[in-house]
Design a protein around this motif. Structure first.
Motif, PDB file in Angstrom:
ATOM      1  N   PRO A  57      82.263 -15.124  -4.912  1.00 47.79           N
ATOM      2  CA  PRO A  57      82.580 -14.805  -3.512  1.00 47.79           C
ATOM      3  C   PRO A  57      83.162 -15.983  -2.736  1.00 47.79           C
ATOM      4  CG  PRO A  57      80.463 -13.876  -4.130  1.00 47.79           C
ATOM      5  CD  PRO A  57      80.883 -14.748  -5.263  1.00 47.79           C
ATOM      6  N   ALA A  58      82.631 -17.185  -2.976  1.00 50.00           N
ATOM      7  CA  ALA A  58      83.163 -18.357  -2.282  1.00 50.00           C
ATOM      8  C   ALA A  58      84.577 -18.666  -2.756  1.00 50.00           C
ATOM      9  CB  ALA A  58      82.251 -19.551  -2.497  1.00 50.00           C
ATOM     10  N   VAL A  59      84.822 -18.526  -4.057  1.00 50.85           N
ATOM     11  CA  VAL A  59      86.159 -18.766  -4.590  1.00 50.85           C
ATOM     12  C   VAL A  59      87.148 -17.764  -4.020  1.00 50.85           C
ATOM     13  CG1 VAL A  59      87.553 -18.776  -6.697  1.00 50.85           C
ATOM     14  CG2 VAL A  59      85.272 -19.798  -6.706  1.00 50.85           C
ATOM     15  N   GLU A  60      86.726 -16.520  -3.882  1.00 51.43           N
ATOM     16  CA  GLU A  60      87.591 -15.489  -3.306  1.00 51.43           C
ATOM     17  C   GLU A  60      87.899 -15.790  -1.833  1.00 51.43           C
ATOM     18  OE1 GLU A  60      90.057 -12.287  -3.265  1.00 51.43           O
ATOM     19  OE2 GLU A  60      89.050 -13.213  -4.998  1.00 51.43           O
ATOM     20  N   THR A  61      86.904 -16.309  -1.120  1.00 50.30           N
ATOM     21  CA  THR A  61      87.134 -16.695   0.277  1.00 50.30           C
ATOM     22  C   THR A  61      88.207 -17.767   0.373  1.00 50.30           C
ATOM     23  OG1 THR A  61      84.869 -16.141   0.955  1.00 50.30           O
ATOM     24  CG2 THR A  61      86.053 -17.728   2.320  1.00 50.30           C
ATOM     25  N   ASP A  62      88.176 -18.744  -0.526  1.00 53.85           N
ATOM     26  CA  ASP A  62      89.179 -19.811  -0.505  1.00 53.85           C
ATOM     27  C   ASP A  62      90.577 -19.267  -0.789  1.00 53.85           C
ATOM     28  OD1 ASP A  62      87.225 -21.656   0.071  1.00 53.85           O
ATOM     29  OD2 ASP A  62      86.889 -22.215  -2.016  1.00 53.85           O
ATOM     30  N   LYS A  63      90.665 -18.257  -1.648  1.00 52.93           N
ATOM     31  CA  LYS A  63      91.973 -17.659  -1.928  1.00 52.93           C
ATOM     32  C   LYS A  63      92.521 -16.955  -0.687  1.00 52.93           C
ATOM     33  CE  LYS A  63      91.103 -16.880  -6.874  1.00 52.93           C
ATOM     34  NZ  LYS A  63      90.953 -15.841  -7.940  1.00 52.93           N
ATOM     35  N   ILE A  64      91.641 -16.241   0.015  1.00 55.66           N
ATOM     36  CA  ILE A  64      92.086 -15.566   1.236  1.00 55.66           C
ATOM     37  C   ILE A  64      92.492 -16.589   2.292  1.00 55.66           C
ATOM     38  CG2 ILE A  64      91.315 -14.057   3.120  1.00 55.66           C
ATOM     39  CD1 ILE A  64      89.499 -12.662   1.107  1.00 55.66           C
ATOM     40  N   ALA A  65      91.718 -17.674   2.404  1.00 56.54           N
ATOM     41  CA  ALA A  65      92.037 -18.716   3.390  1.00 56.54           C
ATOM     42  C   ALA A  65      93.384 -19.361   3.116  1.00 56.54           C
ATOM     43  CB  ALA A  65      90.933 -19.782   3.384  1.00 56.54           C
TER      44      ALA A  65
ATOM     45  N   ARG B 216      96.071 -17.871   2.002  1.00 59.76           N
ATOM     46  CA  ARG B 216      97.224 -17.023   2.304  1.00 59.76           C
ATOM     47  C   ARG B 216      97.188 -16.380   3.684  1.00 59.76           C
ATOM     48  NH1 ARG B 216      94.266 -13.140  -0.970  1.00 59.76           N
ATOM     49  NH2 ARG B 216      94.001 -11.192   0.209  1.00 59.76           N
ATOM     50  N   VAL B 217      95.991 -16.393   4.350  1.00 61.72           N
ATOM     51  CA  VAL B 217      95.866 -15.752   5.663  1.00 61.72           C
ATOM     52  C   VAL B 217      95.571 -16.815   6.710  1.00 61.72           C
ATOM     53  CG1 VAL B 217      94.647 -14.039   7.055  1.00 61.72           C
ATOM     54  CG2 VAL B 217      95.059 -13.607   4.616  1.00 61.72           C
ATOM     55  N   SER B 218      96.443 -16.905   7.679  1.00 60.23           N
ATOM     56  CA  SER B 218      96.251 -17.872   8.754  1.00 60.23           C
ATOM     57  C   SER B 218      95.052 -17.476   9.609  1.00 60.23           C
ATOM     58  CB  SER B 218      97.506 -17.941   9.626  1.00 60.23           C
ATOM     59  OG  SER B 218      97.312 -18.808  10.716  1.00 60.23           O
ATOM     60  N   GLY B 219      94.215 -18.455   9.912  1.00 62.09           N
ATOM     61  CA  GLY B 219      93.043 -18.202  10.746  1.00 62.09           C
ATOM     62  C   GLY B 219      91.751 -18.053   9.975  1.00 62.09           C
ATOM     63  N   VAL B 220      91.823 -17.935   8.650  1.00 67.15           N
ATOM     64  CA  VAL B 220      90.623 -17.854   7.818  1.00 67.15           C
ATOM     65  C   VAL B 220      90.297 -19.261   7.314  1.00 67.15           C
ATOM     66  CG1 VAL B 220      89.564 -16.869   5.768  1.00 67.15           C
ATOM     67  CG2 VAL B 220      91.167 -15.501   7.120  1.00 67.15           C
ATOM     68  N   HIS B 221      89.059 -19.687   7.518  1.00 72.18           N
ATOM     69  CA  HIS B 221      88.648 -21.030   7.116  1.00 72.18           C
ATOM     70  C   HIS B 221      88.017 -21.002   5.729  1.00 72.18           C
ATOM     71  CE1 HIS B 221      89.262 -23.083  11.027  1.00 72.18           C
ATOM     72  NE2 HIS B 221      89.141 -21.839  11.493  1.00 72.18           N
ATOM     73  N   SER B 222      88.103 -22.111   5.044  1.00 74.02           N
ATOM     74  CA  SER B 222      87.626 -22.202   3.665  1.00 74.02           C
ATOM     75  C   SER B 222      86.107 -22.131   3.615  1.00 74.02           C
ATOM     76  CB  SER B 222      88.093 -23.512   3.044  1.00 74.02           C
ATOM     77  OG  SER B 222      87.451 -24.619   3.655  1.00 74.02           O
ATOM     78  N   SER B 223      85.591 -21.844   2.453  1.00 73.58           N
ATOM     79  CA  SER B 223      84.141 -21.805   2.261  1.00 73.58           C
ATOM     80  C   SER B 223      83.541 -23.198   2.387  1.00 73.58           C
ATOM     81  CB  SER B 223      83.809 -21.195   0.893  1.00 73.58           C
ATOM     82  OG  SER B 223      84.312 -22.002  -0.160  1.00 73.58           O
ATOM     83  N   ASP B 224      84.305 -24.247   2.023  1.00 76.79           N
ATOM     84  CA  ASP B 224      83.795 -25.618   2.178  1.00 76.79           C
ATOM     85  C   ASP B 224      83.484 -25.908   3.638  1.00 76.79           C
ATOM     86  OD1 ASP B 224      83.981 -26.095  -0.496  1.00 76.79           O
ATOM     87  OD2 ASP B 224      85.921 -27.112  -0.395  1.00 76.79           O
TER      88      ASP B 224
END
Length: 922
Positions: A881-889, A891-899
């Motif tokens: 799930p965290a890795v998937e969040t980083d992928k979305i971050a 390519r999508v402006s406004g989404v912050h990384s899991s880190d």
């Protein structure tokens, strides 16, 4: 004639007396310096006051009910040379021993001046008690009562900032000011906050406290405020500062220095009222503090923003961002506190005192999910007021009684937007408001619907939305208390008293309802629904005590007995399977009217005993034993008192007005040992057996339908040892040191809520698995060091070191939690500093000072991740799930990384803070 004059002076001392629990006394003997014979009728007086006494046929004297402070005492007799003793220190509940030998006055000689030594050991200490006076507070880098308390042996501060005395819960402490309780009946916290500049003396009783103290299991914190004197005094100080740290990870923007990020202004004024002399005096104090805090967010979003998803392609989304990207303080605070004490003595044997304490404040708590939507979090507002009127009358020089009345008021509110009246104007709503006013109020239209709290991905921040909760709590307590104290003879000081407390509790809690299906506009739920908890309750308390302090040459005994009565004035549920008469599943054969019954009143007797006896001229042993009872905090007794029942709202939590008192039996043994005139040690061992503690029991009605109810099921056992070493600072030695070490183990039962119900149904005894309590700190070390010249310069350092608090480890791959609290967080260490320099400018003292908190800028971890035991990282960061969040971050402006999301600044204690200021005293 001489004896008549002395007796008149002894009567005058009664005009200065304070009630039991707020004063000490001076006692001793006066003898001939040549032959050691007792002097009869010798005079012992406290200069600058009307307090004094004459010696009896055995040369003994006692000056009772002396307010805490430092005095000059004179001793004289006909045909003998006078002696003056400087710096005679008196502390609450202790006897200051002052034995005097007077030489024969053959010819007229000058008065002999003697510097009295502050006692390093107390022969009448029968249980653990520490005292901090105004001079010590001024010389330390502390700014609150809480900071002072954390320096005392046996006191631990939990991760949430709450205090625990000797392993007890934070709700097990009784707080009093000038002998009046300031405990909030909802949760046993303090009704009002007191600035340190108003404190004359702070005492902490952590052992088996005397019978005059009740409604506490772990300890009593007694504050004595300053009083106006015969001369005018004025002080004013102001200082400012900021957090100075380079630790931008995890504290974002902490390196942006703002010299006025936090500032404090405080002052005091005291003296007699014009034209009244010493008959009418006044003391005033005030303190205002404002701070931006150390945790910041960025306004990328406004509460109206949200995640816009493509209904055809769920992986396609747009983050609505209308914020101005401004830096926003997310844990700011403002507070103000004030005290006023008016003392009126129209005749020598009568004194009337009126005390007012007031405090208010507002603050926000950091919420990590709202880091980029900081305007969506709630603000807390609180104010408290204490009024107390005291009348004291002296029956004779050795006996007086006190009658007091008090009125406590505390109001707490928490919400994002205030409620509105019919014209759309914001109003200050209180839980004590009547039904008509409540019904006329509306929710603010700025509250956002639930869907705006949806996240773009699993481990990232909210892109909009609001916290919709409203919480209101108000308590009013009327108190009446009568005490009598008598020094029956040289050996017996007897105290007795009775107290009545009448509480009014007002409570209202709800969530503003708004969605896109039913509640299109923000809606306040009705009181009749399970979505709202509102009640008014009137519990009452009655207590009485009898205490005898017996002081002999070879032994001191404190023996007391206390009685407490409590009535909840509320109904409780009599059937665990059908807790609510409104439940639709009640079988017809069950009488619904029998499901609720009035809760019975609770009685308890509490015997207390303490013994102290010397083993050498510088060594004293003490032993104490006592039973202690306390009703659970009222917020747990009255939660959802209507027993509104609806599984659709989630698991219900019901209070229980029929709860029994929580019980503790405490044992203590200790040794005081003075090694030299400057160095002394105190070592104490203790054990506490705690029963009937508050716990949540889960009741399974049928299938998956369950509810929770508070019951007396928890137990704990606490044992430990404290070691205190002190080296006092004298005129010829500028260095003062204290060192306190505590070894302690605090364990309690680990029984899950469902097991309680299964054991109750089967009639078996619950399985008891001891685990460490959440606040168990095995090793605690406190150190203070001060060096300097009085009224010139001073340098003080405070050091604290504590072993890690427990946490429950988790096996991530299997999502399995190991035994509760079987892991330990990292240890915590911090050093604070105070440096000041004083200049004499005529009648004014000007002081420049520097305060530094967390001097070494240590990154101390407050909370940790359960899978690593550290705040710095978690194994979840490397999972799907965290890795998937980083992928979305990416390519999508406004989404912050899991880190970014897993970097949590609230998991740490504050970084280094520096404050500089100036004070003026007249």
């Amino acid at each position: 004639m001489k004896r008549c004059a002395v007796l008149s002076a002894a009567v005058l001392l009664l005009s200065q007396m304070l009630p039991a629990g707020t004063t000490g006394k001076i006692a001793g003997w006066v003898r001939d310096a040549e032959n050691g014979e007792p002097l009869v009728g010798a005079s012992v007086m406290i200069e600058g006051t009307a307090m004094g006494a004459s010696t009896d046929i055995n040369g003994n004297y006692t000056i009772i009910s002396v307010p805490p402070g430092t005095y000059t005492v004179t001793a004289s007799g006909v045909g003998y040379q006078k002696k003056r003793f400087l710096n005679v220190k008196v502390s609450v509940d202790f006897t200051t021993r002052l034995d005097v030998t007077l030489p024969t006055d053959v010819i007229a000689l000058e008065t002999i001046v003697v510097e009295a030594e502050v006692p390093m050991i107390r022969r009448d200490l029968t249980s653990s008690q520490t005292t901090v006076d105004a001079a010590s507070i001024e010389a330390l880098p502390v700014e609150s009562i809480t900071q002072i308390l954390t320096l005392q042996a046996g006191i631990v501060q939990g991760a949430g900032g709450e205090l625990h005395i000797r392993g007890g819960r934070s709700t097990e402490i009784a707080y009093t000011v000038n002998g009046v309780s300031i405990s909030n009946p909802f949760d046993n916290t303090r009704v009002v906050n007191i600035a340190t500049n108003a404190v004359q003396e702070l005492s902490v009783v952590s052992g088996t406290f005397n019978a005059e103290y009740g409604n506490a299991l772990s300890g009593v914190v007694n504050t004595i405020t300053k009083e106006g004197g015969p001369t005018y005094r004025l002080s004013l100080s102001s200082y400012t500062g900021d957090y100075l740290s380079t630790r931008t990870n995890p504290f974002s923007h902490i390196d942006d220095v703002d010299p006025f990020s936090s500032w404090v202004t405080e002052g005091t004024a005291s003296g007699p009222l014009p034209g009244m002399g010493d008959m009418l005096t006044l003391f005033l104090s005030g303190r205002y503090e404002e701070s931006k805090g150390w945790l910041y967010g960025i306004r990328e979003h406004n509460p109206e923003d949200y995640v816009l998803r493509n209904p055809i392609d769920p992986n396609s989304m747009t983050i609505i961002s209308t914020g101005d990207s401004a830096l926003v303080a997310m844990n700011p605070s403002k507070s103000f506190s004030a005290t006023a004490k008016l003392s009126f003595s129209p005749i020598p044997t009568l004194k009337i005192r009126y005390d007012v304490l007031f405090s208010n404040g507002r603050s926000k708590g950091y919420n990590h999910d709202y880091k980029y939507n900081p305007d969506g979090t709630v603000t807390s507002y609180e104010w408290g007021l204490l009024n107390s009127l005291e009348v004291r009358h002296a029956l004779d020089p050795n006996t007086y009684y006190t009658v007091r009345g008090s009125w406590n008021l505390n109001d707490f509110r928490q919400y994002l937007y205030p409620l509105l009246d019919g014209n759309g104007k914001a109003v200050t709503y209180s839980a004590a408001d009547d039904d008509a006013r409540m019904a006329a109020l509306h929710a603010d239209p700025r509250y956002q619907p639930d869907f705006k709290l949806n996240r773009a991905a699993a481990y990232t921040f909210l892109s909009g939305g609001t916290q919709n909760g409203h919480y209101y709590q108000r308590s009013r307590t009327l108190g009446a208390k009568a005490d009598i104290t008598s020094q029956v003879d040289q050996h017996h000081e007897v105290r007795a008293g009775i107290e009545y407390r009448d509480h009014q509790l007002f409570y209202d809690s709800f969530e503003v309802l708004r969605d896109t299906v039913r509640y299109f506009t923000p809606t306040i739920p009705a009181v009749s629904t399970p979505y709202r908890d509102r009640y008014v309750k009137y519990p009452k308390e009655l207590s009485a005590y009898l205490q005898d302090k017996m002081e002999y040459e070879s032994i001191v005994l404190n023996v007391g007995l206390r009685y407490d009565y409590f009535t909840p004035k509320s109904a409780y549920s009599t059937n665990v399977f059908y807790p609510s008469p409104s439940s639709p599943t009640i079988p017809p054969q069950i009488d619904k009217s029998s499901l609720l019954a009035p809760a019975a009143g609770k009685h308890q007797w509490s015997p207390r005993i303490g013994i102290s006896f010397p083993i050498t001229d510088r060594g004293i042993l003490h032993f104490s034993y006592g039973h202690f009872f306390q009703m659970p905090p009222f917020q747990y007794m009255y939660a959802n008192p209507g027993f509104k029942y609806n599984f659709a709202t989630g698991t219900q939590v019901f209070g229980n007005p029929n709860l029994n008192p929580e019980k503790t039996i405490t044992y203590e043994i200790g040794l005081q040992q003075q090694f030299t005139d400057k160095i002394a040690m105190n070592v104490t061992g203790f054990y506490k057996d705690v029963r009937d503690l508050l716990a949540l029991q889960q009741i399974r009605v049928s299938g998956e339908e369950t509810y929770l109810m508070y019951v007396n099921k928890d137990y704990a056992n606490i044992r430990g040892i404290t070691l205190s070493l002190s080296k006092r600072r004298t005129a010829g030695d500028m260095l003062g040191l204290t060192l306190d070490y505590t070894f302690q183990t605090s364990e309690g039962n680990d029984v899950n809520t469902d097991a309680f119900f299964l054991d109750l149904s089967s009639g078996r005894q619950s399985e008891k698995i001891p685990v460490y309590l959440d606040w168990d700190q095995t090793h605690t070390l406190n150190m203070t060091a001060s060096v300097g010249e009085p009224n010139d310069w001073n340098l003080s350092i405070v050091g604290r070191l504590g072993s890690g608090l427990p946490f429950t480890p988790q096996l991530v791959n299997r999502t399995i939690y190991l035994r509760r609290n079987s892991g330990r967080r990292p240890a915590r260490a911090t050093v604070d500093l105070l440096a000041d320099k004083t200049y004499d400018i005529g009648l004014v003292n000007l002081t420049l000072f520097l305060k530094v908190f967390n001097l070494l800028d240590v990154l101390n971890e407050r909370f940790v991740y359960n899978d690593t035991g550290r705040a710095t990282y978690t194994l979840v960061q490397n999972q799907g799930p965290a890795v998937e969040t980083d992928k979305i971050a990416a390519r999508v402006s406004g989404v912050h990384s899991s880190d970014d999301y897993f970097q949590r600044p609230q998991y740490y204690y504050p970084p280094r803070e520096v404050r500089v200021g100036v004070s003026i005293e007249y």
